[in-house]
Design an enzyme around this catalytic site. Structure first.
Site, PDB file in Angstrom:
ATOM      1  N   GLY A 188      17.224  23.826   5.411  1.00  0.00           N
ATOM      2  CA  GLY A 188      18.182  24.354   4.433  1.00  0.00           C
ATOM      3  C   GLY A 188      17.545  25.403   3.552  1.00  0.00           C
ATOM      4  O   GLY A 188      18.118  26.473   3.291  1.00  0.00           O
TER       5      GLY A 188
ATOM      6  N   ASP B 231       9.205  24.188  -4.928  1.00  0.00           N
ATOM      7  CA  ASP B 231       9.415  22.763  -5.119  1.00  0.00           C
ATOM      8  C   ASP B 231      10.685  22.649  -5.934  1.00  0.00           C
ATOM      9  O   ASP B 231      10.866  23.362  -6.922  1.00  0.00           O
ATOM     10  CB  ASP B 231       8.239  22.088  -5.823  1.00  0.00           C
TER      11      ASP B 231
ATOM     12  N   PHE C 114      22.809  21.830   1.981  1.00  0.00           N
ATOM     13  CA  PHE C 114      21.954  20.745   2.474  1.00  0.00           C
ATOM     14  C   PHE C 114      21.686  19.783   1.319  1.00  0.00           C
ATOM     15  O   PHE C 114      22.214  19.964   0.217  1.00  0.00           O
ATOM     16  CB  PHE C 114      20.632  21.307   3.042  1.00  0.00           C
ATOM     17  N   GLY C 115      20.869  18.777   1.586  1.00  0.00           N
ATOM     18  CA  GLY C 115      20.430  17.866   0.531  1.00  0.00           C
ATOM     19  C   GLY C 115      21.590  17.267  -0.255  1.00  0.00           C
ATOM     20  O   GLY C 115      22.542  16.720   0.310  1.00  0.00           O
ATOM     21  N   TYR C 116      21.519  17.408  -1.575  1.00  0.00           N
ATOM     22  CA  TYR C 116      22.512  16.798  -2.470  1.00  0.00           C
ATOM     23  C   TYR C 116      23.732  17.685  -2.704  1.00  0.00           C
ATOM     24  O   TYR C 116      24.589  17.345  -3.526  1.00  0.00           O
ATOM     25  CB  TYR C 116      21.851  16.469  -3.815  1.00  0.00           C
TER      26      TYR C 116
ATOM     27  N   HIS D  20      19.897  27.511  -8.390  1.00  0.00           N
ATOM     28  CA  HIS D  20      18.494  27.462  -8.835  1.00  0.00           C
ATOM     29  C   HIS D  20      17.597  28.301  -7.921  1.00  0.00           C
ATOM     30  O   HIS D  20      16.737  29.037  -8.386  1.00  0.00           O
ATOM     31  CB  HIS D  20      18.039  26.001  -8.874  1.00  0.00           C
TER      32      HIS D  20
HETATM   33  P1  ITT Z   1       9.165  21.543   1.706  1.00  0.00           P
HETATM   34  O1  ITT Z   1       8.230  20.787   0.783  1.00  0.00           O
HETATM   35  O2  ITT Z   1       8.600  21.717   3.095  1.00  0.00           O
HETATM   36  O3  ITT Z   1       9.618  22.842   1.115  1.00  0.00           O
HETATM   37  P2  ITT Z   1      11.035  19.437   1.043  1.00  0.00           P
HETATM   38  O4  ITT Z   1      12.425  19.120   1.469  1.00  0.00           O
HETATM   39  O5  ITT Z   1      10.026  18.331   1.065  1.00  0.00           O
HETATM   40  O6  ITT Z   1      10.513  20.683   1.912  1.00  0.00           O
HETATM   41  P3  ITT Z   1      10.971  19.434  -1.853  1.00  0.00           P
HETATM   42  O7  ITT Z   1       9.844  18.479  -1.947  1.00  0.00           O
HETATM   43  O8  ITT Z   1      10.988  20.631  -2.783  1.00  0.00           O
HETATM   44  O9  ITT Z   1      11.098  20.075  -0.396  1.00  0.00           O
HETATM   45  O10 ITT Z   1      12.316  18.605  -2.030  1.00  0.00           O
HETATM   46  C1  ITT Z   1      13.500  19.232  -2.319  1.00  0.00           C
HETATM   47  C2  ITT Z   1      14.645  18.242  -2.183  1.00  0.00           C
HETATM   48  O11 ITT Z   1      15.558  18.465  -3.276  1.00  0.00           O
HETATM   49  C3  ITT Z   1      15.432  18.537  -0.905  1.00  0.00           C
HETATM   50  O12 ITT Z   1      14.994  17.712   0.150  1.00  0.00           O
HETATM   51  C4  ITT Z   1      16.860  18.247  -1.332  1.00  0.00           C
HETATM   52  O13 ITT Z   1      17.110  16.889  -1.173  1.00  0.00           O
HETATM   53  C5  ITT Z   1      16.872  18.591  -2.814  1.00  0.00           C
HETATM   54  N1  ITT Z   1      17.333  19.974  -3.023  1.00  0.00           N
HETATM   55  C6  ITT Z   1      16.592  21.052  -3.405  1.00  0.00           C
HETATM   56  N2  ITT Z   1      17.341  22.167  -3.445  1.00  0.00           N
HETATM   57  C7  ITT Z   1      18.582  21.796  -3.075  1.00  0.00           C
HETATM   58  C8  ITT Z   1      19.781  22.501  -2.901  1.00  0.00           C
HETATM   59  O14 ITT Z   1      19.858  23.821  -3.065  1.00  0.00           O
HETATM   60  N3  ITT Z   1      20.849  21.808  -2.520  1.00  0.00           N
HETATM   61  C9  ITT Z   1      20.795  20.483  -2.310  1.00  0.00           C
HETATM   62  N4  ITT Z   1      19.694  19.742  -2.429  1.00  0.00           N
HETATM   63  C10 ITT Z   1      18.571  20.383  -2.809  1.00  0.00           C
END
Ligand code: ITT
Length: 205
Positions: free
Chosen positions: A13, A74, A157-159, A185
């Site tokens: 994502g 991050d 993606f994610g939340y 963000h």
């Molecule tokens: P990398 O460290 O390889 O970049 P990661 O997924 O482990 O990948 P993070 O530790 O920064 O990255 O975790 C970020 C989490 O926060 C991500 O897995 C999502 O669950 C959430 N997140 C961050 N940005 C987001 C977005 O724009 N929309 C939705 N969820 C987000």
């Protein structure tokens, strides 16, 4: 001339968002190289206490391991009612790293009895650039909103499916890529860091 920049994330994502935002901000100036080009690079242990520490650590270790400039972020969801959690633990909130569905379900469960007026939350993104000569630059931005009661939307993606941006009545997973990038963000932190990336990469010759 375009300059090579390692995109130091394994999150699909994020990769999509980095590519489209930096392409708008610095068209033709940056050649983003994926981690697949450097299969020997090991995962970074995210043991910092802040988004800032972790972002810089990811960019520095991936730069040092590859020998080329690296950009990382991050990021995470910070929920007011949960005192800022999941925060830096967002990617592994339900236990297994990157399980978006389980992470989202856990936050919804923790918030199930919380009334609308106490459902405030924001995303934070710290974008970090690190150069082989040790120079670095960091930018941080937030995306304000509140938490929905069930996931909705197929984008992002994610939340994203449970996050309603301030001033909207849809989730960020219902927004187009362009709409989300304009207020997110990651959009804000990457637009802030882009001119520094260009200047610093050019200074390397
Ligand atoms: P990398 O460290 O390889 O970049 P990661 O997924 O482990 O990948 P993070 O530790 O920064 O990255 O975790 C970020 C989490 O926060 C991500 O897995 C999502 O669950 C959430 N997140 C961050 N940005 C987001 C977005 O724009 N929309 C939705 N969820 C987000």
């Amino acid at each position: 001339m375009s300059h090579k920049l390692l995109l130091a994330t394994r999150n699909k994502g994020k990769i999509e968002e980095f590519r489209r935002i930096l392409e708008v901000e610095a068209p033709g100036e940056i050649e983003l190289v994926g981690l697949s080009q450097y299969p020997d690079l090991h995962d970074v242990v995210e043991d910092g206490k802040t988004f800032h520490e972790n972002a810089l650590k990811k960019a520095r270790e991936m730069c040092e391991g590859s020998g080329i400039p690296a950009i990382a972020d991050d990021s995470g969801l910070c929920v007011d009612f949960l005192d800022g959690a999941p925060g830096i633990f967002s990617a592994r909130w339900a236990g297994s790293h990157g399980d978006d569905i389980a992470n989202t379900a856990k936050v919804l469960e923790q918030m199930k009895d919380v009334p609308d007026e106490k459902r405030g939350a924001h995303f934070t993104c710290v974008a970090a650039l690190y150069l082989p000569d040790g120079r670095s630059h960091v930018e941080e931005a937030e995306f304000q909103g509140s938490l929905l009661r069930a996931p909705v939307g197929e984008h992002g993606f994610g939340y994203d499916p449970i996050f309603c941006p301030q001033g909207y009545s849809i989730s960020s997973a219902e927004m187009s890529a362009h709409e989300k990038d304009a207020i997110s963000h990651r959009g804000k932190s990457l637009r802030a860091i882009a001119p520094h990336v260009i200047t610093l990469l050019k200074s390397l010759g």
